[in-house]
Design an enzyme around this catalytic site. Structure first.
Site, PDB file in Angstrom:
ATOM      1  N   HIS A   1       8.440   9.981 -10.326  1.00  0.00           N
ATOM      2  CA  HIS A   1       7.387  10.519  -9.581  1.00  0.00           C
ATOM      3  C   HIS A   1       7.446   9.939  -8.262  1.00  0.00           C
ATOM      4  O   HIS A   1       7.315  10.629  -7.185  1.00  0.00           O
ATOM      5  CB  HIS A   1       5.798  10.238 -10.039  1.00  0.00           C
ATOM      6  CG  HIS A   1       4.712  10.323  -9.382  1.00  0.00           C
ATOM      7  ND1 HIS A   1       3.710  11.267  -9.957  1.00  0.00           N
ATOM      8  CD2 HIS A   1       4.212   9.655  -8.317  1.00  0.00           C
ATOM      9  CE1 HIS A   1       2.890  11.449  -8.738  1.00  0.00           C
ATOM     10  NE2 HIS A   1       2.931  10.350  -7.989  1.00  0.00           N
ATOM     11  N   GLU A   2       7.634   8.547  -7.947  1.00  0.00           N
ATOM     12  CA  GLU A   2       7.786   8.058  -6.612  1.00  0.00           C
ATOM     13  C   GLU A   2       9.019   8.721  -6.159  1.00  0.00           C
ATOM     14  O   GLU A   2       9.219   8.833  -4.890  1.00  0.00           O
ATOM     15  CB  GLU A   2       7.928   6.538  -6.878  1.00  0.00           C
ATOM     16  CG  GLU A   2       6.599   5.888  -7.441  1.00  0.00           C
ATOM     17  CD  GLU A   2       5.239   6.276  -6.645  1.00  0.00           C
ATOM     18  OE1 GLU A   2       5.546   6.553  -5.342  1.00  0.00           O
ATOM     19  OE2 GLU A   2       4.111   6.473  -7.218  1.00  0.00           O
TER      20      GLU A   2
ATOM     21  N   THR B   1     -11.532  -5.091  14.398  1.00  0.00           N
ATOM     22  CA  THR B   1     -10.679  -5.219  15.495  1.00  0.00           C
ATOM     23  C   THR B   1     -10.881  -6.580  16.656  1.00  0.00           C
ATOM     24  O   THR B   1     -10.513  -6.748  17.555  1.00  0.00           O
ATOM     25  CB  THR B   1     -10.803  -4.181  16.628  1.00  0.00           C
ATOM     26  OG1 THR B   1     -12.252  -3.647  16.742  1.00  0.00           O
ATOM     27  CG2 THR B   1     -10.183  -2.883  15.802  1.00  0.00           C
TER      28      THR B   1
ATOM     29  N   GLY C   1     -15.245  -0.049  18.479  1.00  0.00           N
ATOM     30  CA  GLY C   1     -14.271  -0.107  17.813  1.00  0.00           C
ATOM     31  C   GLY C   1     -14.341  -0.320  16.340  1.00  0.00           C
ATOM     32  O   GLY C   1     -15.437  -0.638  15.846  1.00  0.00           O
TER      33      GLY C   1
ATOM     34  N   HIS D   1       8.429  11.645  -4.308  1.00  0.00           N
ATOM     35  CA  HIS D   1       7.600  11.467  -3.054  1.00  0.00           C
ATOM     36  C   HIS D   1       8.891  11.016  -1.795  1.00  0.00           C
ATOM     37  O   HIS D   1       8.624  11.453  -0.765  1.00  0.00           O
ATOM     38  CB  HIS D   1       6.512  10.160  -3.039  1.00  0.00           C
ATOM     39  CG  HIS D   1       5.233  10.530  -3.961  1.00  0.00           C
ATOM     40  ND1 HIS D   1       4.665  11.865  -3.405  1.00  0.00           N
ATOM     41  CD2 HIS D   1       4.845   9.920  -4.792  1.00  0.00           C
ATOM     42  CE1 HIS D   1       3.320  11.749  -4.165  1.00  0.00           C
ATOM     43  NE2 HIS D   1       3.440  10.747  -4.937  1.00  0.00           N
TER      44      HIS D   1
ATOM     45  N   ASP E   1      -2.884  11.712  -5.184  1.00  0.00           N
ATOM     46  CA  ASP E   1      -2.044  12.449  -4.355  1.00  0.00           C
ATOM     47  C   ASP E   1      -2.800  13.697  -4.005  1.00  0.00           C
ATOM     48  O   ASP E   1      -2.640  14.206  -2.808  1.00  0.00           O
ATOM     49  CB  ASP E   1      -0.814  12.921  -4.937  1.00  0.00           C
ATOM     50  CG  ASP E   1       0.240  11.449  -5.161  1.00  0.00           C
ATOM     51  OD1 ASP E   1      -0.094  10.637  -4.482  1.00  0.00           O
ATOM     52  OD2 ASP E   1       1.015  11.635  -6.020  1.00  0.00           O
TER      53      ASP E   1
HETATM   54  P1  ADP Z   1     -15.347  -6.917  14.160  1.00  0.00           P
HETATM   55  O1  ADP Z   1     -16.681  -7.552  14.674  1.00  0.00           O
HETATM   56  O2  ADP Z   1     -14.882  -5.986  15.307  1.00  0.00           O
HETATM   57  O3  ADP Z   1     -15.417  -6.124  12.808  1.00  0.00           O
HETATM   58  P2  ADP Z   1     -14.277  -9.577  13.789  1.00  0.00           P
HETATM   59  O4  ADP Z   1     -14.568 -10.021  15.384  1.00  0.00           O
HETATM   60  O5  ADP Z   1     -15.607  -9.982  13.006  1.00  0.00           O
HETATM   61  O6  ADP Z   1     -14.238  -8.189  14.038  1.00  0.00           O
HETATM   62  O7  ADP Z   1     -13.140  -9.883  13.311  1.00  0.00           O
HETATM   63  C1  ADP Z   1     -12.878 -10.801  12.176  1.00  0.00           C
HETATM   64  C2  ADP Z   1     -11.873 -11.941  12.296  1.00  0.00           C
HETATM   65  O8  ADP Z   1     -10.297 -11.277  12.314  1.00  0.00           O
HETATM   66  C3  ADP Z   1     -12.196 -12.711  13.364  1.00  0.00           C
HETATM   67  O9  ADP Z   1     -13.033 -13.559  13.249  1.00  0.00           O
HETATM   68  C4  ADP Z   1     -10.479 -13.315  13.832  1.00  0.00           C
HETATM   69  O10 ADP Z   1     -10.228 -14.452  12.806  1.00  0.00           O
HETATM   70  C5  ADP Z   1      -9.759 -12.082  13.440  1.00  0.00           C
HETATM   71  N1  ADP Z   1      -9.586 -11.184  14.583  1.00  0.00           N
HETATM   72  C6  ADP Z   1      -9.958  -9.943  14.858  1.00  0.00           C
HETATM   73  N2  ADP Z   1      -9.518  -9.573  16.095  1.00  0.00           N
HETATM   74  C7  ADP Z   1      -8.807 -10.775  16.501  1.00  0.00           C
HETATM   75  C8  ADP Z   1      -8.096 -10.715  17.742  1.00  0.00           C
HETATM   76  N3  ADP Z   1      -8.129  -9.565  18.724  1.00  0.00           N
HETATM   77  N4  ADP Z   1      -7.514 -11.718  18.034  1.00  0.00           N
HETATM   78  C9  ADP Z   1      -7.542 -12.698  17.162  1.00  0.00           C
HETATM   79  N5  ADP Z   1      -7.939 -12.738  16.215  1.00  0.00           N
HETATM   80  C10 ADP Z   1      -8.786 -11.615  15.933  1.00  0.00           C
HETATM   81 ZN    ZN Z   2       1.792   9.895  -6.129  1.00  0.00          ZN
END
Ligand code: ADP
Ligand code: ZN
Ligand code: MG
Length: 637
Positions: free
Chosen positions: A446-447, A228, A224, A450, A522
């Site tokens: 400009h903005e 995540t 992932g 957009h 851009d």
């Molecule tokens: P990865 O290993 O996928 O890069 P991590 O597990 O190191 O991500 O996530 C970093 C921090 O983000 C975790 O220590 C936590 O605090 C927070 N975090 C990430 N995903 C979650 C989740 N699903 N629920 C709660 N906290 C999360």
């Molecule tokens: Zn721009």
């Protein structure tokens, strides 16, 4: 390729060790020379003179001040420098040999009579006692010292396998009692969690498994995007299962010394087996597990391959009821070697997706558990306004908001602390520079360009925010996010993205008749989109549905895709140009037609600096598209 190849094959070591030995010898020689220079200045030059008549004559004449004897040799000093034609140097130091037949009593009497000092101590200026000791033991001490140094370094980085203390893995072991993370701390990624509960169950009661013939997977691959929660999940599994947790980042297997990776792997698994039930967590598996296909073998690759082979061997060696589970995480599952994914290895794969709106809300709940929130805080609204953001972003937001509230002396964290922090996370902190009025106006147009193009183009995402506060490298920003969950982009949507990205520059052209450097990002963005439309998504009739670009839109194709000719590459460039030029004409026409709306939006921006979606639509005299944010990443132009 799946069998273990012995680590530390001597020929792998040789080049390095040879270099080490050379350095060692060079150092040794240099230091010895230095020692000798320092503590034993070579005996000063003495003029050898004949015993008779020279020496006796000099004594008779009272020119000799002192002597010392060493065997039959007499060394001594004249009162004044004497010059001997044989040598041409004039010196006070001399030496002479006493003939064996000489009557020493007679000599003694003569010396005493002439008042010559007779030294018991040698007259040569030799080194002091500690210096001489050092000289004697110095080299030995040096060797011993260097050995200790080398051994300690090797032990620290896990050097030679086989010798005590070498080749130890750097895996950090965490005891079950010390893992405070449970599944309750992981939110918003329920599918991944559900998949792992079975692993937890296996680690708790391994004996139950295999009873009916089923085989428990020993390898689980979490894949992932970064942030995540993969690492968090692995820790939670260990915490839930009350299993010892060994974690190492795959890049740590491969370090300075060649041949270490495999022995570290062996050591890591040995420890894990001793501590079972246990979890071995290999983070960033792609560092060693990259596909071997189509690679030129070389030092670094060989090393990687040996490490990978050792991991595979260890995993093959698990007995089915052995309560050791290998969890691995990667951001790039597509580049992993297929051998890793075979049955018996990482055959269970768990995709950890970025959370949806509901998931984001739950993750915010987890991270605001210990933060006092004011009633104004609407976590649902926050979650809704963070499409595409992952757990790490949400954790970061909660933390930033708490810090900001502290700085602002709030009793509780308020909604404004959250929204300000979110803006900072999404856009970067305001830069606090003051723009000249002319630059400010140009930025506003400009903005507004957009934003207005985004409001008027079918298929474009609704505008959520327009701002002319300089942040990071940008002087202003327009944020658009889609209404609905989007899994793919239509041709119309892509065209609209290109138009919106062109809008800023086109507005400058329409208003000022010339452009500034403010549109660099851009242009990069829209070129990237157009290239991918042509080269990846088959959206150009001239190229057809042929993949001619790597999935990032640049660079060579991944193995498996067809090679492209230079002519094709040129055609890609022509098509990209055509798409962008067409869009440019359309956008310019659109802005000329709606010039009054452009002016009024730009003026509103100059007044307010930042406009939220509804205000922006109002300022542009357009009906607002109701924001119902969802889960695609925002387009920031
Ligand atoms: P990865 O290993 O996928 O890069 P991590 O597990 O190191 O991500 O996530 C970093 C921090 O983000 C975790 O220590 C936590 O605090 C927070 N975090 C990430 N995903 C979650 C989740 N699903 N629920 C709660 N906290 C999360
Ligand atoms: Zn721009
Ligand atoms: Mg991680």
């Amino acid at each position: 390729m799946d069998t273990a190849s012995p680590a530390n094959t001597p020929n792998r070591w040789l080049p390095h060790r040879n270099r080490g030995v050379l350095i060692f010898v060079a150092l040794f020689v240099a230091l010895n020379v230095a020692f000798a220079r320092l503590f034993a200045p070579g005996a000063p030059p003495r003029v050898p003179i004949a015993f008779a008549p020279s020496f006796l004559t000099q004594v008779q004449a009272g020119h000799v001040s002192s002597i010392a004897t060493r065997g039959d040799t007499i060394v001594g000093t004249f009162k004044a420098a004497q010059r001997y034609p044989a040598t041409g140097v004039s010196t006070t130091l001399f030496s002479t040999e006493v003939p064996v037949f000489w009557n020493t009593d007679q000599l003694s009497a003569l010396l005493q009579a002439k008042g010559v000092r007779i030294n018991a101590q040698s007259t040569t200026q030799t080194a002091s006692v500690p210096a001489r000791l050092l000289l004697g033991f110095g080299p030995t001490l040096l060797i011993v010292g260097l050995f200790v140094l080398v051994a300690r370094r090797a032990a620290r980085s896990g050097g030679l396998g086989g010798l005590g203390g070498f080749g130890r893995s750097k895996a950090r072991r965490v005891d079950p009692e010390r893992i405070p993370v449970t599944f309750a701390d992981v939110a918003g990624i329920d599918e991944a969690k559900a998949e792992l509960t079975e692993i937890v169950d296996f680690l708790r009661r391994p004996e139950r498994y295999g009873r009916l013939g089923g085989r428990m997977p020993h390898g689980v691959l979490l894949s992932g995007a970064p942030g995540t929660g993969k690492t968090l999940l692995a820790r939670a599994v260990a915490g839930e299962a009350r299993a010892a947790f060994f974690s190492i980042s795959a890049s740590e297997f491969i370090e300075a010394i060649v041949g270490v990776g495999a022995s570290r792997v062996r050591d890591l698994f040995e420890k894990a087996r001793e501590a079972k039930p246990s979890i071995v967590f290999i983070d960033e598996l792609d560092a060693v597990g990259r596909s071997r296909q189509g690679q030129i073998s070389g030092g670094a690759n060989d090393e990687r391959e040996q490490t990978l082979n050792q991991i595979l061997t260890e995993m093959d060696g698990f007995e089915s009821a052995e309560a050791v589970v290998v969890l691995a995480a990667t951001n790039r599952p597509e580049i992993l070697d297929s051998a890793l994914l075979r049955p018996g290895r990482f055959d269970r794969r768990v995709a950890v997706h970025a959370p949806d709106r509901h998931g984001r809300r739950q993750i915010l709940d987890v991270h605001t558990r210990s933060i006092p929130l004011a009633p104004s805080v609407d976590l649902d609204a926050l979650a809704a306004s963070m499409p595409g953001m992952v757990g790490a972003d949400l954790a970061n937001l909660a933390n930033e908001a708490a810090l900001l509230a502290t700085r602002r002396d709030h009793d509780r964290v308020e909604m404004i602390d959250f929204t300000d922090s979110l803006e900072k996370i999404m856009l970067g902190a305001p830069r606090g520079i003051v723009l000249l009025p002319a630059d400010r106006e140009r930025t506003a147009y400009h903005e507004a360009g957009h934003a207005l193009v985004g409001m008027l183009t079918p298929g474009a995402d609704p505008v959520r925010k327009v701002s002319i506060i300089p942040r990071g490298r940008a002087l202003g920003v327009t944020i658009s996010t889609p209404d609905v969950d989007r899994v793919s982009l239509s041709r119309q949507e892509l065209d609209a993205m290109i138009s919106v990205a062109l809008g800023g520059r086109a507005a400058e052209e329409v208003v000022y008749g010339q452009i500034s450097t403010g549109a660099e990002a851009d242009i990069q963005q829209l070129t990237q989109i157009a290239r991918q439309m042509v080269g990846r998504w088959g959206m150009s009739a001239a190229i057809g549905p042929v993949a001619v670009l790597a999935s990032d839109g640049y660079g060579p194709l991944l193995p498996g895709a067809s090679e492209t000719s230079e002519a094709t590459q040129e055609l890609v460039d022509t098509e990209v140009r055509r798409i962008i030029e067409n869009a440019h004409v359309e956008v310019t026409t659109l802005l000329i037609e709606h010039r009054d709306q452009l002016d009024s939006l730009a003026n509103a921006l100059l007044m307010a600096e930042t406009l939220d979606g509804i205000d922006a639509y109002t300022a542009a005299q357009l009906p607002a598209r109701l924001p119902d944010p969802c889960d695609s990443p925002a387009l920031v132009t």
